[in-house]
Design an enzyme around this catalytic site. Sequence first.
Site, PDB file in Angstrom:
ATOM      1  N   ASP A  22      31.403 -60.339  42.665  1.00  0.00           N
ATOM      2  CA  ASP A  22      32.678 -59.906  42.091  1.00  0.00           C
ATOM      3  C   ASP A  22      33.313 -61.009  41.179  1.00  0.00           C
ATOM      4  O   ASP A  22      33.794 -61.979  41.738  1.00  0.00           O
ATOM      5  CB  ASP A  22      33.631 -59.395  42.944  1.00  0.00           C
ATOM      6  CG  ASP A  22      34.843 -58.861  42.354  1.00  0.00           C
ATOM      7  OD1 ASP A  22      36.085 -58.534  42.899  1.00  0.00           O
ATOM      8  OD2 ASP A  22      35.069 -58.750  41.012  1.00  0.00           O
ATOM      9  N   GLY A  23      33.100 -60.919  39.747  1.00  0.00           N
ATOM     10  CA  GLY A  23      33.769 -62.068  39.130  1.00  0.00           C
ATOM     11  C   GLY A  23      32.825 -62.662  38.204  1.00  0.00           C
ATOM     12  O   GLY A  23      31.734 -63.260  38.667  1.00  0.00           O
ATOM     13  N   GLY A  24      32.891 -62.267  36.855  1.00  0.00           N
ATOM     14  CA  GLY A  24      32.062 -62.969  35.816  1.00  0.00           C
ATOM     15  C   GLY A  24      30.590 -62.477  35.946  1.00  0.00           C
ATOM     16  O   GLY A  24      29.788 -63.134  35.080  1.00  0.00           O
TER      17      GLY A  24
ATOM     18  N   MET B 288      33.371 -63.466  46.286  1.00  0.00           N
ATOM     19  CA  MET B 288      33.849 -63.621  44.950  1.00  0.00           C
ATOM     20  C   MET B 288      33.169 -64.686  44.125  1.00  0.00           C
ATOM     21  O   MET B 288      32.946 -65.854  44.632  1.00  0.00           O
ATOM     22  CB  MET B 288      35.418 -64.125  45.223  1.00  0.00           C
ATOM     23  CG  MET B 288      36.342 -63.169  45.462  1.00  0.00           C
ATOM     24  SD  MET B 288      36.632 -61.567  44.580  1.00  0.00           S
ATOM     25  CE  MET B 288      37.069 -62.337  43.096  1.00  0.00           C
TER      26      MET B 288
ATOM     27  N   HIS C  42      35.805 -49.895  40.843  1.00  0.00           N
ATOM     28  CA  HIS C  42      36.681 -51.026  41.704  1.00  0.00           C
ATOM     29  C   HIS C  42      38.007 -51.308  41.085  1.00  0.00           C
ATOM     30  O   HIS C  42      38.250 -51.501  40.058  1.00  0.00           O
ATOM     31  CB  HIS C  42      35.615 -52.367  41.330  1.00  0.00           C
ATOM     32  CG  HIS C  42      36.181 -53.277  42.189  1.00  0.00           C
ATOM     33  ND1 HIS C  42      35.570 -53.714  43.415  1.00  0.00           N
ATOM     34  CD2 HIS C  42      36.868 -54.447  41.799  1.00  0.00           C
ATOM     35  CE1 HIS C  42      36.153 -54.773  43.856  1.00  0.00           C
ATOM     36  NE2 HIS C  42      36.871 -55.325  42.639  1.00  0.00           N
TER      37      HIS C  42
ATOM     38  N   MET D 273      43.625 -57.811  47.141  1.00  0.00           N
ATOM     39  CA  MET D 273      44.045 -59.300  46.969  1.00  0.00           C
ATOM     40  C   MET D 273      45.551 -59.256  47.537  1.00  0.00           C
ATOM     41  O   MET D 273      46.339 -59.561  46.570  1.00  0.00           O
ATOM     42  CB  MET D 273      43.705 -59.851  45.755  1.00  0.00           C
ATOM     43  CG  MET D 273      42.148 -59.981  45.512  1.00  0.00           C
ATOM     44  SD  MET D 273      41.613 -60.043  43.885  1.00  0.00           S
ATOM     45  CE  MET D 273      41.717 -58.293  43.381  1.00  0.00           C
TER      46      MET D 273
ATOM     47  N   PHE E  78      42.312 -62.591  38.276  1.00  0.00           N
ATOM     48  CA  PHE E  78      42.193 -62.339  36.772  1.00  0.00           C
ATOM     49  C   PHE E  78      40.789 -62.011  36.516  1.00  0.00           C
ATOM     50  O   PHE E  78      39.851 -62.568  37.136  1.00  0.00           O
ATOM     51  CB  PHE E  78      42.636 -63.485  35.913  1.00  0.00           C
ATOM     52  CG  PHE E  78      44.020 -63.650  36.056  1.00  0.00           C
ATOM     53  CD1 PHE E  78      44.430 -64.708  37.137  1.00  0.00           C
ATOM     54  CD2 PHE E  78      45.070 -63.292  35.711  1.00  0.00           C
ATOM     55  CE1 PHE E  78      45.780 -65.210  37.427  1.00  0.00           C
ATOM     56  CE2 PHE E  78      46.539 -63.695  35.819  1.00  0.00           C
ATOM     57  CZ  PHE E  78      46.598 -64.609  36.691  1.00  0.00           C
ATOM     58  N   GLY E  79      40.392 -61.024  35.484  1.00  0.00           N
ATOM     59  CA  GLY E  79      39.261 -60.811  34.988  1.00  0.00           C
ATOM     60  C   GLY E  79      39.119 -61.784  33.812  1.00  0.00           C
ATOM     61  O   GLY E  79      39.767 -62.635  33.203  1.00  0.00           O
ATOM     62  N   GLY E  80      37.982 -61.564  33.488  1.00  0.00           N
ATOM     63  CA  GLY E  80      37.323 -62.323  32.139  1.00  0.00           C
ATOM     64  C   GLY E  80      37.209 -63.927  32.407  1.00  0.00           C
ATOM     65  O   GLY E  80      37.134 -64.745  31.382  1.00  0.00           O
TER      66      GLY E  80
ATOM     67  N   HIS F 153      39.939 -53.006  46.063  1.00  0.00           N
ATOM     68  CA  HIS F 153      39.772 -54.522  46.649  1.00  0.00           C
ATOM     69  C   HIS F 153      40.934 -55.272  46.648  1.00  0.00           C
ATOM     70  O   HIS F 153      41.813 -55.641  45.796  1.00  0.00           O
ATOM     71  CB  HIS F 153      39.039 -55.494  45.502  1.00  0.00           C
ATOM     72  CG  HIS F 153      38.772 -56.933  45.534  1.00  0.00           C
ATOM     73  ND1 HIS F 153      38.359 -57.771  44.497  1.00  0.00           N
ATOM     74  CD2 HIS F 153      38.815 -57.646  46.671  1.00  0.00           C
ATOM     75  CE1 HIS F 153      38.633 -59.047  45.046  1.00  0.00           C
ATOM     76  NE2 HIS F 153      38.846 -58.833  46.276  1.00  0.00           N
TER      77      HIS F 153
ATOM     78  N   GLY G 217      34.022 -56.336  35.156  1.00  0.00           N
ATOM     79  CA  GLY G 217      35.282 -55.685  34.663  1.00  0.00           C
ATOM     80  C   GLY G 217      35.062 -56.216  32.934  1.00  0.00           C
ATOM     81  O   GLY G 217      34.834 -55.163  32.219  1.00  0.00           O
TER      82      GLY G 217
ATOM     83  N   SER H 291      34.973 -52.652  37.288  1.00  0.00           N
ATOM     84  CA  SER H 291      36.651 -52.983  37.636  1.00  0.00           C
ATOM     85  C   SER H 291      37.247 -52.628  36.270  1.00  0.00           C
ATOM     86  O   SER H 291      36.955 -52.964  35.409  1.00  0.00           O
ATOM     87  CB  SER H 291      36.851 -54.588  37.917  1.00  0.00           C
ATOM     88  OG  SER H 291      38.485 -54.787  37.856  1.00  0.00           O
TER      89      SER H 291
ATOM     90  N   MET I 134      46.467 -56.345  43.504  1.00  0.00           N
ATOM     91  CA  MET I 134      47.094 -57.773  43.725  1.00  0.00           C
ATOM     92  C   MET I 134      48.559 -57.579  43.769  1.00  0.00           C
ATOM     93  O   MET I 134      49.180 -56.803  43.217  1.00  0.00           O
ATOM     94  CB  MET I 134      46.784 -58.469  42.385  1.00  0.00           C
ATOM     95  CG  MET I 134      45.363 -58.561  42.087  1.00  0.00           C
ATOM     96  SD  MET I 134      45.030 -59.386  40.548  1.00  0.00           S
ATOM     97  CE  MET I 134      43.162 -59.213  40.284  1.00  0.00           C
TER      98      MET I 134
ATOM     99  N   ASP J  36      41.194 -53.397  41.674  1.00  0.00           N
ATOM    100  CA  ASP J  36      41.783 -54.617  42.111  1.00  0.00           C
ATOM    101  C   ASP J  36      43.364 -54.405  42.321  1.00  0.00           C
ATOM    102  O   ASP J  36      44.233 -54.664  41.407  1.00  0.00           O
ATOM    103  CB  ASP J  36      41.486 -55.799  40.786  1.00  0.00           C
ATOM    104  CG  ASP J  36      39.881 -56.081  40.710  1.00  0.00           C
ATOM    105  OD1 ASP J  36      39.468 -55.975  39.816  1.00  0.00           O
ATOM    106  OD2 ASP J  36      39.295 -56.386  42.064  1.00  0.00           O
TER     107      ASP J  36
HETATM  108  C1  DX5 Z   1      39.075 -60.739  40.126  1.00  0.00           C
HETATM  109  C2  DX5 Z   1      38.880 -59.056  40.632  1.00  0.00           C
HETATM  110  C3  DX5 Z   1      37.544 -59.048  39.833  1.00  0.00           C
HETATM  111  C4  DX5 Z   1      37.558 -59.152  38.309  1.00  0.00           C
HETATM  112  C5  DX5 Z   1      36.171 -58.903  37.744  1.00  0.00           C
HETATM  113  O1  DX5 Z   1      40.340 -61.338  41.065  1.00  0.00           O
HETATM  114  O2  DX5 Z   1      38.688 -59.232  41.964  1.00  0.00           O
HETATM  115  O3  DX5 Z   1      37.101 -57.685  40.307  1.00  0.00           O
HETATM  116  O4  DX5 Z   1      38.576 -58.129  37.832  1.00  0.00           O
HETATM  117  O5  DX5 Z   1      36.587 -58.821  36.350  1.00  0.00           O
HETATM  118  P1  DX5 Z   1      35.391 -59.746  35.549  1.00  0.00           P
HETATM  119  O6  DX5 Z   1      34.374 -58.971  35.617  1.00  0.00           O
HETATM  120  O7  DX5 Z   1      35.978 -59.816  33.975  1.00  0.00           O
HETATM  121  O8  DX5 Z   1      35.123 -61.315  36.211  1.00  0.00           O
HETATM  122 ZN    ZN Z   2      37.912 -57.334  42.411  1.00  0.00          ZN
END
Ligand code: DX5
Ligand code: ZN
Length: 222
Positions: free
Chosen positions: A173-175, A135, A31, A66, A141-143, A64, A195, A8, A35, A33
């Site tokens: 997807d996520g973490g 998810m 990827h 959202m 959010f990332g991180g 993706h 990401g 991402s 939003m 994102d």
């Molecule tokens: C969150 C996104 C993810 C996110 C992944 O809503 O859909 O794609 O960016 O980032 P990390 O890998 O840092 O969780």
């Molecule tokens: Zn995503």
Amino acid sequence: MAVQITPSILNADFAALGAEVARIASADWVHLDVMDNHFVPNLTFGPAMVEAIAQSTDLPLDAHLMIDDPDREAPAYVEAGCGSVTFHAEATRAPVRLARELRALGARACLGLRPATSIEPYADLLPEFDTILLMSVEPGFGGQRFLDVVVSKIRRARELIERHGGEIWLQVDGGVSPDTIERCAEAGADVFVAGSAVYSADDPDAMVRRLRDLATAASRLG
Ligand code: DX5
Ligand code: ZN
């Protein structure tokens, strides 16, 4: 199905996205994102930015969405250059109709589920989708920290996919990071979004390759 890594760019440098995408040349997909500040409390970019990214890379794009109204907005992301479009089960009014529309436009049609959304109601619809995206954080959010409660959902989703056949990809997807990817692969996931793990690394492309090696070694899909 071989393991795929779909980094991402949410945590990449938005002032230099073309260069940032060039830093992950080993990725299978990029990827994106999207939003809308309604479905999630964050705002990123729309079709115009996606089109600019499409012109800056030969890597396939995995949108993706959202967003609140994918039934109306999703086709524009195929037109903008995405080969795969994920919309959320919690946002669409007509998942089968939208999936068929995306496939008719030549894109992969993918269904996204938030952590608390069960996959059971969609079991009989699985053949309508090319990818199921689970998810492993609350979207927006990332991180964020990986939610281990999702591992059993990955396992259940793989069971349902195996029952319904087809080449449906199971994306997490996520973490996702070197600390979490192996249990996701062992549970049955085969496509991984990462990401912050990728863009916080000194060498993002080396991290992409490391994540792919870890997931391949841990995968029970052969
Ligand atoms: C969150 C996104 C993810 C996110 C992944 O809503 O859909 O794609 O960016 O980032 P990390 O890998 O840092 O969780
Ligand atoms: Zn995503």
